[in-house]
Scaffold this motif. Structure first.
Motif, PDB file in Angstrom:
ATOM      1  N   SER A 157       0.829  -1.210   0.000  1.00  0.00           N
ATOM      2  CA  SER A 157       0.000   0.000   0.000  1.00  0.00           C
ATOM      3  C   SER A 157       0.858   1.252   0.000  1.00  0.00           C
ATOM      4  O   SER A 157       0.569   2.233  -0.708  1.00  0.00           O
ATOM      5  N   GLU A 158       1.940   1.240   0.815  1.00  0.00           N
ATOM      6  CA  GLU A 158       2.814   2.414   0.884  1.00  0.00           C
ATOM      7  C   GLU A 158       3.513   2.639  -0.452  1.00  0.00           C
ATOM      8  O   GLU A 158       3.645   3.788  -0.918  1.00  0.00           O
ATOM      9  N   GLU A 159       3.938   1.580  -1.089  1.00  0.00           N
ATOM     10  CA  GLU A 159       4.606   1.710  -2.385  1.00  0.00           C
ATOM     11  C   GLU A 159       3.636   2.189  -3.462  1.00  0.00           C
ATOM     12  O   GLU A 159       4.020   2.934  -4.377  1.00  0.00           O
ATOM     13  N   LEU A 160       2.386   1.757  -3.353  1.00  0.00           N
ATOM     14  CA  LEU A 160       1.395   2.201  -4.336  1.00  0.00           C
ATOM     15  C   LEU A 160       1.155   3.705  -4.210  1.00  0.00           C
ATOM     16  O   LEU A 160       0.993   4.400  -5.224  1.00  0.00           O
ATOM     17  N   ARG A 176      -8.164   3.799  -4.210  1.00  0.00           N
ATOM     18  CA  ARG A 176      -7.741   3.203  -2.944  1.00  0.00           C
ATOM     19  C   ARG A 176      -6.328   2.642  -3.072  1.00  0.00           C
ATOM     20  O   ARG A 176      -5.939   2.172  -4.146  1.00  0.00           O
ATOM     21  N   THR A 177      -5.610   2.646  -1.956  1.00  0.00           N
ATOM     22  CA  THR A 177      -4.267   2.057  -1.937  1.00  0.00           C
ATOM     23  C   THR A 177      -4.248   0.736  -1.174  1.00  0.00           C
ATOM     24  O   THR A 177      -3.201   0.114  -1.049  1.00  0.00           O
ATOM     25  N   ALA A 181       1.816   8.927  -6.768  1.00  0.00           N
ATOM     26  CA  ALA A 181       2.379  10.271  -6.656  1.00  0.00           C
ATOM     27  C   ALA A 181       3.367  10.551  -7.785  1.00  0.00           C
ATOM     28  O   ALA A 181       3.444  11.681  -8.299  1.00  0.00           O
ATOM     29  N   GLY A 182       4.105   9.520  -8.196  1.00  0.00           N
ATOM     30  CA  GLY A 182       5.077   9.707  -9.256  1.00  0.00           C
ATOM     31  C   GLY A 182       4.451   9.894 -10.621  1.00  0.00           C
ATOM     32  O   GLY A 182       5.117  10.390 -11.548  1.00  0.00           O
ATOM     33  N   ARG A 183       3.194   9.510 -10.766  1.00  0.00           N
ATOM     34  CA  ARG A 183       2.509   9.628 -12.049  1.00  0.00           C
ATOM     35  C   ARG A 183       1.462  10.728 -12.083  1.00  0.00           C
ATOM     36  O   ARG A 183       0.991  11.107 -13.165  1.00  0.00           O
ATOM     37  N   ALA A 184       1.087  11.224 -10.917  1.00  0.00           N
ATOM     38  CA  ALA A 184       0.065  12.277 -10.859  1.00  0.00           C
ATOM     39  C   ALA A 184       0.578  13.558 -11.521  1.00  0.00           C
ATOM     40  O   ALA A 184       1.742  13.924 -11.385  1.00  0.00           O
ATOM     41  N   GLU A 185      -0.322  14.207 -12.252  1.00  0.00           N
ATOM     42  CA  GLU A 185       0.014  15.465 -12.907  1.00  0.00           C
ATOM     43  C   GLU A 185      -0.426  16.639 -12.030  1.00  0.00           C
ATOM     44  O   GLU A 185      -1.501  16.595 -11.424  1.00  0.00           O
TER      45      GLU A 185
END
Length: 385
Positions: A112-115, A175-176, A120-124
């Motif tokens: 879940s933490e990695e997701l 959801r994560t 976050a790395g893909r959010a614009e």
């Protein structure tokens, strides 16, 4: 002489008919242009004896105990947590997007933490969230937006998500964890014997007279009544004076298959392929045991019965013109999705109807003509909840 003419026998009209009949002992004529009660929640047994929803799946869920308790007077319940899969890249994965969705789709083994970090790395970065596209790309990025949301939204609404209000996709959480329930509400149940049986019990009162296949104009000037509760399209009530309010409609294809099951969950969405948006298999919802199974394919349409108000700024501005007319119309109360040009879940409609009854009970003298507040503001349902 009827005390009330109620137009529309869906949730809004039926709840108000029940409350007025039982609490005020007043006479009601309840009419509907269709040949049945229950509105879009109407269900029936098909030729094979399978219980189906005539107008697509209706899943009851709410966090409001008072609404659940109210409806419990008219039905027993079957516990049911709704789950939906989406066919994406040829694979069935959970929707709303969760940990299993991403891990299955990409062959990952994220926690879940990695997701969270992956999202976050893909959010614009979006300076101001205005549209449905903004909601999704700012949360999970453009790739998942394209896979899950853009195609489905364009089929459903006939518009690109960049043209629609943020409220459309904001309804679907991301959801994560591994929670694959479509809804997170405290009360998630289905009427044990169906919605139609629930409506029949709700409306079983000597003061309620029901006429189906009846248009408002058919009785408006012919059957004496003191007041009106109108749950139909507000623009239609006023003769489309300012033009028609835009809606999306649906076409339903009901199919019975000679096998016990067709799909692993109640609903499968098709955001990338097919002309239909989703397929519903009702035995998951109803718990019915039967050697055959019933499905409904949903095809969005620009024509047909009004189902979904199109959430665009110019449409709200047009509705406001009709709302001003409604507020100036004496002894007519405008209640429900079509009368207030807003999409509501079933529990929100019940909440709005109960809130309307409380206003009527507080302001309208019993059995005599009078003028009360005639349109329930959009915030009423929220306050009732």
């Amino acid at each position: 002489m009827y005390d009330w003419l109620i137009v529309g026998a869906g949730f809004a009209g039926s709840v108000l008919a029940e409350r007025i009949a039982n609490e005020r002992n007043e006479r009601i004529l309840l009419i509907d242009r269709r040949n049945h009660i229950g509105g879009n929640a109407y269900d029936r047994y098909d030729d094979q004896g399978l219980l189906i929803h005539q107008y697509g799946p209706h899943i009851f869920h709410t966090n409001a105990k008072q609404i659940f308790d109210y409806l419990s007077r008219f039905t027993e319940w079957r516990f049911y947590e709704h789950r939906v899969l989406a066919q994406v890249d040829g694979t069935l994965v959970p929707i709303p997007i969760n940990l299993d969705t991403v891990n299955t789709l990409y062959g990952f083994n994220l926690t879940s933490e990695e997701l969270q970090e992956w999202f976050a790395g893909r959010a614009e970065k979006v300076d101001e969230i205005k549209t449905s596209e903004d909601v999704v790309v700012s949360t999970v990025g453009r790739e998942l937006y394209e896979k899950f949301f853009r195609g489905y939204t364009r089929k459903q609404w006939g518009l690109d998500p960049s043209e629609l209000d943020k409220s459309v996709t904001a309804r679907v959480p991301t959801r994560t964890n591994r929670d694959d329930r479509y809804f997170g509400d405290e009360f998630q149940f289905m009427p044990r014997h169906g919605y139609t049986r629930m409506f029949e019990k709700m409306l079983r009162h000597r003061n309620i007279h029901i006429m189906t296949q009846t248009e408002y104009e058919d009785v408006r000037y012919k059957i004496p009544h003191r007041r009106v509760i109108y749950t139909g399209p507000v623009d239609e009530y006023f003769g489309f004076r300012f033009g028609k309010l835009p809606y999306r409609s649906l076409r339903f294809e009901h199919v019975t298959l000679d096998k016990p099951w067709h799909q692993p969950v109640g609903v499968v969405n098709y955001p990338q392929t097919q002309d239909y948006t989703r397929v519903t298999e009702y035995k998951h919802l109803t718990g019915q045991e039967h050697p055959k199974t019933a499905l409904t394919y949903e095809y969005p349409s620009a024509v047909g019965d009004p189902y979904y108000p199109i959430p665009k700024r110019e449409n709200q501005e047009l509705f406001k013109r009709y709302e001003r007319l409604a507020l100036a119309t004496p002894d007519v109360w405008f209640v429900g999705r079509l009368a207030t040009y807003r999409y509501y879940n079933m529990d929100q409609i019940v909440g709005q109807a109960l809130a309307t009854f409380r206003r009527i009970n507080d302001t309208v003298p019993r059995g005599a003509a009078g003028t009360g507040r005639r349109i329930v503001p959009a915030t009423a349902a929220a306050r009732a909840l």
